[in-house]
Every structure is written in C-alpha cells, then in structure tokens.
Design a protein around this motif. Structure first.
Motif, short mmCIF file in Angstrom:
data_model
loop_
_atom_site.label_atom_id
_atom_site.label_comp_id
_atom_site.label_asym_id
_atom_site.label_seq_id
_atom_site.Cartn_x
_atom_site.Cartn_y
_atom_site.Cartn_z
N PRO A 163 11.60 2.55 3.54
CA PRO A 163 10.16 2.69 3.29
C PRO A 163 9.90 3.54 2.05
O PRO A 163 10.62 4.52 1.78
CB PRO A 163 9.64 3.38 4.55
CG PRO A 163 10.83 4.06 5.15
CD PRO A 163 12.02 3.22 4.79
N VAL A 164 8.88 3.16 1.29
CA VAL A 164 8.48 3.89 0.09
C VAL A 164 7.03 4.33 0.23
O VAL A 164 6.16 3.51 0.50
CB VAL A 164 8.64 3.03 -1.19
CG1 VAL A 164 8.24 3.84 -2.43
CG2 VAL A 164 10.06 2.53 -1.33
N VAL A 165 6.80 5.62 0.05
CA VAL A 165 5.45 6.19 0.10
C VAL A 165 5.05 6.59 -1.31
O VAL A 165 5.77 7.35 -1.97
CB VAL A 165 5.39 7.41 1.04
CG1 VAL A 165 4.00 8.04 1.02
CG2 VAL A 165 5.77 7.01 2.46
N GLY A 166 3.93 6.09 -1.78
CA GLY A 166 3.43 6.47 -3.10
C GLY A 166 2.69 7.79 -3.03
O GLY A 166 2.08 8.13 -2.01
N SER A 167 2.75 8.55 -4.13
CA SER A 167 2.01 9.81 -4.19
C SER A 167 1.59 10.07 -5.63
O SER A 167 2.33 9.79 -6.56
CB SER A 167 2.88 10.96 -3.69
OG SER A 167 2.18 12.20 -3.74
N ASN A 168 0.36 10.58 -5.78
CA ASN A 168 -0.19 11.03 -7.07
C ASN A 168 -0.51 9.91 -8.05
O ASN A 168 -1.61 9.86 -8.58
CB ASN A 168 0.75 12.05 -7.72
CG ASN A 168 0.23 12.51 -9.07
OD1 ASN A 168 0.72 12.08 -10.12
ND2 ASN A 168 -0.77 13.34 -9.06
N ALA A 169 0.42 9.03 -8.32
CA ALA A 169 0.19 7.92 -9.26
C ALA A 169 0.47 6.60 -8.56
O ALA A 169 1.35 6.52 -7.70
CB ALA A 169 1.08 8.06 -10.49
N ARG A 170 -0.26 5.59 -8.94
CA ARG A 170 -0.18 4.31 -8.22
C ARG A 170 0.79 3.33 -8.88
O ARG A 170 1.11 3.44 -10.05
CB ARG A 170 -1.57 3.67 -8.11
CG ARG A 170 -2.51 4.44 -7.19
CD ARG A 170 -3.79 3.68 -6.96
NE ARG A 170 -4.70 4.37 -6.06
CZ ARG A 170 -4.75 4.17 -4.75
NH1 ARG A 170 -3.93 3.31 -4.17
NH2 ARG A 170 -5.62 4.82 -3.99
N VAL A 171 1.23 2.37 -8.07
CA VAL A 171 2.07 1.28 -8.54
C VAL A 171 1.48 -0.01 -7.99
O VAL A 171 0.95 -0.03 -6.88
CB VAL A 171 3.54 1.47 -8.08
CG1 VAL A 171 3.65 1.54 -6.57
CG2 VAL A 171 4.42 0.39 -8.64
N ASN A 172 1.54 -1.06 -8.76
CA ASN A 172 0.98 -2.35 -8.32
C ASN A 172 1.95 -3.06 -7.38
O ASN A 172 2.70 -3.95 -7.78
CB ASN A 172 0.66 -3.24 -9.53
CG ASN A 172 -0.67 -2.87 -10.17
OD1 ASN A 172 -1.44 -2.09 -9.62
ND2 ASN A 172 -0.93 -3.41 -11.35
N SER A 173 1.94 -2.62 -6.14
CA SER A 173 2.80 -3.22 -5.12
C SER A 173 2.12 -3.12 -3.76
O SER A 173 1.57 -2.07 -3.41
CB SER A 173 4.16 -2.52 -5.06
OG SER A 173 4.92 -3.00 -3.97
N ASP A 174 2.17 -4.21 -3.01
CA ASP A 174 1.63 -4.21 -1.65
C ASP A 174 2.68 -3.74 -0.64
O ASP A 174 2.40 -3.73 0.57
CB ASP A 174 1.15 -5.62 -1.27
CG ASP A 174 -0.01 -6.08 -2.12
OD1 ASP A 174 -0.81 -5.22 -2.55
OD2 ASP A 174 -0.13 -7.30 -2.36
N LEU A 175 3.86 -3.38 -1.12
CA LEU A 175 4.97 -3.07 -0.22
C LEU A 175 5.10 -1.58 0.10
O LEU A 175 5.97 -1.20 0.90
CB LEU A 175 6.29 -3.59 -0.82
CG LEU A 175 6.36 -5.10 -1.06
CD1 LEU A 175 7.67 -5.48 -1.73
CD2 LEU A 175 6.18 -5.86 0.25
N LEU A 176 4.25 -0.75 -0.51
CA LEU A 176 4.28 0.66 -0.17
C LEU A 176 3.89 0.84 1.30
O LEU A 176 2.98 0.18 1.80
CB LEU A 176 3.29 1.46 -1.02
CG LEU A 176 3.60 1.66 -2.50
CD1 LEU A 176 2.47 2.44 -3.15
CD2 LEU A 176 4.93 2.39 -2.70
N THR A 177 4.57 1.77 1.97
CA THR A 177 4.18 2.10 3.34
C THR A 177 2.78 2.70 3.34
O THR A 177 1.93 2.33 4.15
CB THR A 177 5.18 3.12 3.94
OG1 THR A 177 6.47 2.52 3.97
CG2 THR A 177 4.76 3.54 5.34
#
Length: 328
Positions: A110-124
C-alpha cells in the motif's frame, strides 16, 4: 516517461512478496521529493517522532528524493525489493510518480500520499492540505494589501509538482477578482530561496519601480524575494508579499510585518500519513498520533477514507510566538 519508469521497476515488482506477518515489526518507508529546505525537514522529523516509531512498532526509513523523479523511482525499487510493508510518498512530479505507485500496487504494497499529489487512483489514501485554497489565500492577502491595483510577480514551485499546479490555480482564482492587477513575471524558483532571490533581483532591474506585490508559492521563495528587495536598498514595506508553509524564518518575517504566510502543518501531514499506512497493513490498528484530536474536523473514521485534509492556519503576529515555540 511512464513506460521508462515502469521498466526501471519491473524487476522489483516480480521479486516482491506480500507484507510481513502482523506480529512482526512493520517496515515502512517514506520517500520525500527533497530534504534541503526546512518544511520537508520538519515533515521527516515528525515521522520519526510518531509514537509507533518511538515505541519500536514501526521500523521507519526516510529517503531523500533529491528533487528528482527518477531517484524516487529507484527508491521505490529498493523498497519493493526489500519487501517493505507500506510506503509514504511525497512525489516530485504529479505524473511521473504514478509509475512508482503502480509498481508498488502490483507488488501488494500500500502507498499513502502525503503533502504533494500524484495522478494515481491506486493510492490507499492521501493526507495533505488543499493547495488550491492556499494559493487563493496567499494571493488574496497580497491583492488586498495592494487594493486590487498594480503589478505582481509570481514565484512558482517546480513545474509539474502538484503544489505548483494547484497553488497557481488558486493564485489565478484570486487574480480574476482583481482585473486591474497585471502579472509582470511568472517563473519557477523550484521552492528555493536562493533561486527566488536571483529571479527577484532580475525582475527589479527589468521593472524598476513597477512591482507592487510578490506571490511566492512557498515561504522560501517569498523570503528570497525579500532578500532581493533589501539588497536593492528598497523598502520591504513598499511591497505586498506572501508565501505558504509557515517555516521558521517566515513566521519571524510575519512578526516584523514583512510578509504574510499560512501554516501548512507538516507534523499533521506526516503523522497522519503514517497512521493511515499502519492501518493499511494492520486492520485492527487505532491511530496513535495526537493530531486527530488537534484537528477534530479531520475525522479518522475507520482510517480508510481516500482523502484527509489538514486545515490551513494563517500566521499572525498574535500566534507567531506560539508557533515558534512548537518548533523547539
């Protein structure tokens, strides 16, 4: 670009295996876009102070992405190969980072994004703040001081990073409400105080006596502009200047009346992301960070929401000392 990055990670995906057993120490990695400036240093320090890290429940590794999307891809490669249980991602590039998220997802991490965004629907999940709102707030503070008349310059973040994209959207939203304001210059200074100082020196020379406001998409760049103004023997008080983040030097500059800033809570973003990352691995986990009580409107729920937004806090002369004290 995405095909290239996926190719770099392909062998790591093949070699990966499911997460460690629940009764073992969790191995969690965090890759940041870069650790040169204070904000991400605060963010990283907050991760290391999380109760789950201090108790030994989590074995944490923080990676310096060195402001290079390919370096971050390689760091994902390492974490996949070494079978990390979860990854926290502060991406350098909103598009290029999607390949790394895909690779980790394919490896069952699992990958959790923080602070800056990424164009992916796969983030937890994503734990950060609303950068469009920040861009609008900072620009409005500049435009209000200018009385909605005159000329501004905009110091942008790294082109292609979500903070640059979304804060610019907010900047432009505020500017639309002031049609008599002209943007004289707009260029990236890559979140860097030194680069911003150089740009501002050039702009002061190219537009003598014409610049009334400076919109810095982060505090470091706004502070660089202030240094350029001082070096040119001009009065900082003659300019309307704003930044974003609430770094230490910016808080002190607010106290001196030199600029405006809004606090982006690196502590809450980092610790919230780690709580979510642990939850993604351990379904019975309950959050240990105090930030959920600090921001009751940011509700934990079951720890499975797609987005958690940490509120912005305007930096004022009244709260500046309290904010500075929290850094000690």
């Amino acid at each position: 670009m995405k095909k290239l990055l996926l190719g770099l990670l392909a062998t790591a995906v093949i070699a990966a295996s499911p997460a460690l057993a629940a009764d073992k120490k969790l191995k969690i990695g965090a890759t940041t876009y870069g650790l040169n400036a204070e904000f991400m240093q605060i963010w990283s320090a907050a991760l290391k102070q999380h109760p789950a890290v201090k108790s030994g429940m989590v074995d944490l590794t923080v990676f310096d992405g060195r402001y290079d999307a390919l370096v971050q891809q390689e760091q994902f490669n390492t974490m996949i190969t070494q079978k990390f249980d979860a990854i926290i991602f502060v991406p350098m590039d909103v598009e290029a980072g999607a390949a790394a998220v895909q690779a980790a997802h394919d490896a069952g991490i699992p990958v959790v994004g923080s602070n800056a965004r990424v164009n992916s629907d796969l983030l937890t999940s994503y734990v950060g703040s609303n950068d469009v709102e920040a861009g609008e707030l900072e620009a409005k503070s500049v435009l209000d001081k200018m009385g909605c008349k005159g000329n501004v310059v905009i110091l942008e973040g790294p082109i292609g990073q979500s903070g640059q994209i979304q804060r610019l959207e907010g900047n432009q939203k505020a500017l639309k409400a002031c049609p008599d304001v002209k943007v004289l210059e707009m260029q990236t200074a890559n979140w860097s105080r030194a680069e911003a100082q150089t740009l501002m020196e050039n702009w002061l020379t190219a537009h003598p006596g014409q610049i009334n406001g400076v919109i810095g998409q982060n505090d470091e760049m706004a502070l660089g502009a202030i240094e350029a103004i001082k070096a040119a023997n001009l009065k900082v008080s003659d300019f309307a200047i704003a930044g974003v983040d609430g770094v230490t030097d910016a808080i002190n500059a607010v106290k001196r009346g030199e600029m405006a800033s809004i606090l982006q809570d690196a502590n809450a973003q980092a610790q919230g992301a780690l709580d979510i990352a642990i939850k993604a691995v351990d379904k019975d986990y309950q959050p240990q960070s105090p930030i959920w009580k600090q921001y009751p409107d940011m509700k934990w729920g079951e720890g499975t929401d797609k987005t958690y937004l940490v509120p912005w806090t305007p930096v004022t002369k009244d709260n500046a000392d309290k904010l500075l004290e929290s850094r000690k």
